[in-house]
Design a protein around this motif. Structure first.
Motif, short mmCIF file in Angstrom:
data_model
loop_
_atom_site.label_atom_id
_atom_site.label_comp_id
_atom_site.label_asym_id
_atom_site.label_seq_id
_atom_site.Cartn_x
_atom_site.Cartn_y
_atom_site.Cartn_z
N SER A 43 -3.29 -1.92 5.52
CA SER A 43 -2.69 -2.12 6.83
C SER A 43 -1.27 -2.67 6.68
CB SER A 43 -3.53 -3.08 7.68
OG SER A 43 -4.80 -2.52 7.96
N ILE A 44 -1.07 -3.54 5.69
CA ILE A 44 0.28 -4.05 5.41
C ILE A 44 1.16 -2.95 4.84
CG2 ILE A 44 1.59 -5.63 3.93
CD1 ILE A 44 -0.68 -7.63 4.20
N VAL A 45 0.61 -2.14 3.94
CA VAL A 45 1.38 -1.02 3.39
C VAL A 45 1.79 -0.06 4.50
CG1 VAL A 45 1.27 0.97 1.83
CG2 VAL A 45 0.28 -1.21 1.13
N LEU A 46 0.92 0.13 5.49
CA LEU A 46 1.25 0.99 6.62
C LEU A 46 2.43 0.43 7.40
CD1 LEU A 46 0.42 3.51 8.24
CD2 LEU A 46 -1.12 2.04 9.56
N GLY A 47 2.43 -0.88 7.64
CA GLY A 47 3.57 -1.52 8.29
C GLY A 47 4.84 -1.37 7.48
N PHE A 48 4.72 -1.42 6.15
CA PHE A 48 5.87 -1.21 5.26
C PHE A 48 6.42 0.21 5.43
CE2 PHE A 48 7.35 0.46 1.16
CZ PHE A 48 8.37 -0.43 0.87
N ALA A 49 5.53 1.21 5.51
CA ALA A 49 5.96 2.60 5.68
C ALA A 49 6.72 2.77 7.00
CB ALA A 49 4.75 3.54 5.64
N PHE A 50 6.23 2.13 8.04
CA PHE A 50 6.89 2.24 9.34
C PHE A 50 8.27 1.58 9.34
CE2 PHE A 50 2.47 2.33 11.52
CZ PHE A 50 2.33 3.67 11.20
#
Length: 272
Positions: A14-21
Motif C-alpha cells: 500500500s505504501i509502494v502504491l502511494g510511492f507510484a502515485f
C-alpha cells in the motif's frame, strides 16, 4: 503469524502504491484507473491531497461492500486504502524523471505490482475492485466492459481538464497496470477451481449462496487414506477468486483447493 504476515504485505505494498502515485503519475498529471484516478483528479484540482480524496470517495463503496461482500475482505481493503492515503500525505509529489511517458510506464508497472499483491492477499484498493466483487456475486453483468467504461471516464476527464497527450499517457498507464495485476494476481480472467473436502455439502451451499456460478459435485476417495471425500468443480472469474478462497477457508480450512487457468469456456458460463 499468518495474519501478521498478511497485514505486513498489505502495509508494504500500500505504501509502494502511494510511492507510484506521488513519484511517477501525479507529478506529470498522469492518472490511474477507477476511483483512485478520480481521487487524483480532485487532488490536482483542489488544495486537498489526493490521498484524502481516496478515502472520501471510497467510504460509500466500502460500506456497501461491508454489507455485500464480507467483513474480512472489506476490513483488509479499508486497511489498504487508509495506508495508501496516509503514505500519500508524507511521500512528496516530485518527479523521478522529466519524461511523462517513462513515468506512465514505470508508474503503471509499480502500481500493478502493488495492487496485484494486495488482491493476492485478500485485500483491494477499494473502488472498482469492491464494485466488481459485489456485481459478480449475484448479477450477470459484463464486468470487463463495465470497468473499461468507468476507466474511460477517467481518461476523458484527463483529456478535457488537462491535455489529450496526458490522457493518452493515462490510458497507457491504466493498460499497463491491468496487465501487471493479471501477472501478479492471476494471469487469466477465467479460472478452473477444484476443491477436495470432507464437508462437500457445506462448501457447495456456501459457493452457490454467494456466487452466480454452478458447481459440479463428484465422489472421491483419498488414495492413501481411502477416506471418502467430495470433489467440487467450477469455473470462476479472477474477480471472484479472493472471495472464493475466503468462503472455502471459513467452512473447511483443511480443504485441498486447486486453481488453474482455463483457455476457453464453451457453454453456460456467465461472463462477469
Amino acid at each position: 503469524m499468518n495474519h501478521l504476515y498478511k497485514y505486513a504485505v498489505l502495509f508494504v505494498f500500500s505504501i509502494v502504491l502511494g510511492f507510484a502515485f506521488n513519484m511517477f503519475l501525479l507529478p506529470h498529471e498522469v492518472l490511474t484507473g477507477g476511483v483512485t484516478g478520480l481521487a487524483m483528479v480532485f487532488g490536482l484540482l483542489s488544495p486537498i491531497n489526493a490521498g484524502i480524496w481516496l478515502v472520501i470517495l471510497n467510504i460509500p463503496i466500502l460500506i456497501i461492500g461491508w454489507m455485500k461482500v464480507g467483513k474480512e475482505f472489506i476490513w483488509n481493503s479499508i486497511f489498504s486504502v487508509f495506508t495508501t492515503s496516509i503514505s500519500m500525505q508524507y511521500i512528496p509529489v516530485m518527479k523521478i524523471t522529466d519524461d511523462a511517458l517513462l513515468s506512465a510506464v514505470f508508474g503503471g508497472v509499480i502500481a500493478g505490482i502493488s495492487i496485484g499483491f494486495i488482491i493476492r492477499f485478500y485485500g483491494s484498493t477499494g473502488g472498482f475492485d469492491v464494485i466488481g466483487l459485489v456485481l459478480t456475486q449475484k448479477r450477470d453483468i459484463p464486468l470487463g466492459g463495465l470497468i473499461f467504461g468507468l476507466n474511460s471516464i477517467v481518461v476523458f476527464v484527463s483529456g478535457f481538464i488537462f491535455a489529450w497527450d496526458l490522457a493518452l499517457y493515462t490510458m497507457a498507464s491504466i493498460y499497463i497496470t491491468g496487465i501487471v495485476i493479471d501477472r501478479v494476481h492471476t494471469r487469466h480472467i477465467k479460472l478452473n477451481l477444484m476443491v477436495v473436502t470432507n464437508r462437500g455439502q457445506e462448501v457447495k451451499d456456501e459457493l452457490l449462496g454467494n456466487l452466480i456460478r454452478g458447481v459440479t459435485v463428484m465422489d472421491g476417495q483419498g488414495g492413501y487414506s481411502n477416506t471418502e471425500r467430495k470433489v467440487l468443480y467450477t469455473v470462476i472469474s479472477r474477480y471472484e477468486l479472493a472471495i472464493v478462497k475466503s468462503l472455502i477457508s471459513s467452512v473447511d480450512p483443511k480443504a485441498f483447493v486447486s486453481v488453474s487457468e482455463t483457455v476457453e469456456v464453451v457453454g453456460n458460463f456467465r461472463r462477469s
